[in-house]
Design an enzyme around this catalytic site. Structure first.
Site, PDB file in Angstrom:
ATOM      1  N   GLY A   3       0.831  -1.189   0.000  1.00 47.70           N
ATOM      2  CA  GLY A   3       0.000   0.000   0.000  1.00 47.70           C
ATOM      3  C   GLY A   3       0.870   1.245   0.000  1.00 47.70           C
ATOM      4  O   GLY A   3       0.417   2.320  -0.411  1.00 47.70           O
ATOM      5  N   VAL A 185       4.866  -2.287   4.685  1.00 44.03           N
ATOM      6  CA  VAL A 185       5.032  -3.094   3.472  1.00 44.03           C
ATOM      7  C   VAL A 185       3.866  -4.043   3.207  1.00 44.03           C
ATOM      8  O   VAL A 185       3.942  -4.903   2.334  1.00 44.03           O
ATOM      9  CB  VAL A 185       6.361  -3.904   3.487  1.00 44.03           C
ATOM     10  CG1 VAL A 185       7.549  -2.962   3.545  1.00 44.03           C
ATOM     11  CG2 VAL A 185       6.402  -4.893   4.629  1.00 44.03           C
ATOM     12  N   LYS A 186       2.800  -3.911   3.956  1.00 43.37           N
ATOM     13  CA  LYS A 186       1.671  -4.806   3.732  1.00 43.37           C
ATOM     14  C   LYS A 186       0.729  -4.252   2.648  1.00 43.37           C
ATOM     15  O   LYS A 186       0.879  -3.119   2.224  1.00 43.37           O
ATOM     16  CB  LYS A 186       0.912  -5.030   5.050  1.00 43.37           C
ATOM     17  CG  LYS A 186       1.775  -5.708   6.134  1.00 43.37           C
ATOM     18  CD  LYS A 186       2.383  -7.019   5.645  1.00 43.37           C
ATOM     19  CE  LYS A 186       2.761  -7.974   6.758  1.00 43.37           C
ATOM     20  NZ  LYS A 186       3.958  -7.604   7.526  1.00 43.37           N
ATOM     21  N   THR A 187      -0.250  -5.063   2.242  1.00 45.82           N
ATOM     22  CA  THR A 187      -1.115  -4.707   1.107  1.00 45.82           C
ATOM     23  C   THR A 187      -1.837  -3.375   1.320  1.00 45.82           C
ATOM     24  O   THR A 187      -1.934  -2.565   0.419  1.00 45.82           O
ATOM     25  CB  THR A 187      -2.138  -5.830   0.841  1.00 45.82           C
ATOM     26  OG1 THR A 187      -1.407  -7.029   0.591  1.00 45.82           O
ATOM     27  CG2 THR A 187      -3.009  -5.520  -0.365  1.00 45.82           C
TER      28      THR A 187
END
Ligand code: PLP
Length: 400
Positions: A3, A185-187
């Site tokens: 994201g 660093v996640k969606t």
């Protein structure tokens, strides 16, 4: 998957709302906040999207796992079965409530193998925690059947797989409790943040209290609240939650872009003789954050990882040698390198773990390459990448 590649005006507007109201905390200050409750808004949006009755937003994915375990009453001496391939956070979360993270093998899904779980169960086992690594899941139906038969909880670490589904249910909502991370660093991201979801009212209320020093959140005077039990501070700030409010609305757009890019890379790799893709269980839908495939041997996997790097194809990982994601290099954990003493049972499990061999996990991880799927690529960039991956991998395969 990140994201972080895509935030802008929408996120800024939500953050500006918080700054304008002047209340950066998620609880209290009712009169000052001009109706801005970003953490609560994010919880509502998450529960709706994940089709659960409740969502509790907290300060990180690790906090979500910790709070989930504590909310379900897991504590000192209890055993929680987790996979050998995960992020250290799942291991840490179990340790932080005083419980023992018992490792079990993965299979060709790159996630927990139900047969290995069955073998790892003892009379102290309280929960099974599959980790949906790199956007896809374990065989969750057999895991659920084992849990139901043995009276264990199924707690999903869905930190890397938000938006995926299994048997038509959003990942995270399939077990008793599910956890997400919104780190950078996640969606989808909050900067830092996380959430747990559940249909169980008691777990939800426990999570709500536990993540805020045990406050019962009854009435509007924080000073007058009671504390039914011990808790800690795992609160998210309104600033972080505001970013999440904008990001969660964009989740399905992100997933569409991810899948489009994934399909192009998949076509380029899947046709190569000798390469097999990671197995996605029947009825499972990934979130397409990584393309995972197996090379015919460990040697060829190492070679292709090097060749991909050399060809300038970034974002491809050989997790087998990685000291965050695979237990083999967790020297600080298996070596029990804690600042203060660990509980005796935990210490003796870690001592035993040092000499334990997980040959099934080694078999899959030694041959696995995992390539990040980005949102920000334009069409030409994805096509170029796909062609370069195809060329590089076929060269590796033909120079055997
Ligand atoms: C990122 C991640 C976590 C922890 O999330 P944080 O928000 O970074 O604390 C836990 N489990 C898995 C599988 C993760 O990838």
């Amino acid at each position: 998957m990140p994201g972080f590649e895509m935030f802008g005006a929408l996120e800024r507007a939500e953050v500006q709302d918080v700054l304008d109201s002047g209340v950066l905390m998620r609880y209290g200050f009712d009169g000052m906040r001009n109706g801005h409750w970003k953490a609560k808004e994010l919880e509502k949006a998450l529960a709706a999207r994940m089709e659960t009755r409740y969502a509790q937003v907290v300060s990180s994915g690790t906090a979500a796992l910790t709070v989930a375990l504590a909310s379900a009453g897991i504590g000192a001496g209890d055993e929680v079965i987790i996979p050998t391939f995960t992020f250290v956070a799942s291991f840490e979360a179990v340790l932080s409530v005083g419980a023992i993270p018992v490792l079990a093998d993965i299979d060709d899904t790159l996630c927990l193998n139900p047969e290995a779980v069955e073998k790892a169960i003892t009379e102290r086992t309280k929960a099974v925690m599959p980790v949906h690594m790199c956007g896809s899941m374990a065989d969750l139906r057999p895991l659920k059947t084992i849990c139901e038969k043995r009276g264990l909880l199924l707690i999903e670490d869905a930190c890397q797989a938000i938006g995926g589904s299994y048997e038509g249910k959003p990942l995270g909502s399939y077990g008793n409790l599910g956890c997400f991370s919104f780190d950078y660093v996640k969606t989808i991201t909050c900067g830092e943040g996380g959430a747990l979801i559940t249909d169980n009212e008691a777990y939800y209320l426990n999570a709500d209290h536990y993540s805020d020093h045990g406050h019962d959140h009854v009435g509007s005077d924080r000073g007058a609240e009671t504390h039914p039990f011990l808790g800690y501070n795992f609160r998210i700030s309104e600033l972080n939650a505001a970013v999440g409010v904008a990001q969660v609305r964009r989740l399905d757009d992100f997933l569409r872009i991810q899948e489009k890019h994934y399909r192009i890379l998949e076509r380029a790799v899947a046709g190569l003789e000798g390469i097999t893709l990671r197995r996605v269980p029947e009825t499972g839908i990934q979130n397409y954050s990584f393309l995972n495939f197996f090379m015919p041997s460990e040697n060829l996997a190492r070679k292709s990882h090097k060749a991909l790097l050399k060809a300038g194809i970034d974002g491809c990982f050989y997790w087998y040698d990685n000291n965050w994601h695979y237990y083999r290099k967790w020297e600080h954990l298996t070596g029990a390198k804690s600042l203060g003493p660990l509980g005796g049972e935990v210490k003796s499990y870690l001592d035993r773990l040092q000499s334990q061999v997980f040959s099934d996990s080694d078999h899959w991880m030694g041959r696995n390459i995992s390539c990040l799927v980005k949102l920000g690529w334009n069409e030409e960039e994805v096509e170029q990448r796909a062609a370069a991956m195809h060329k590089t991998l076929s060269e590796v395969l033909t120079t055997v």
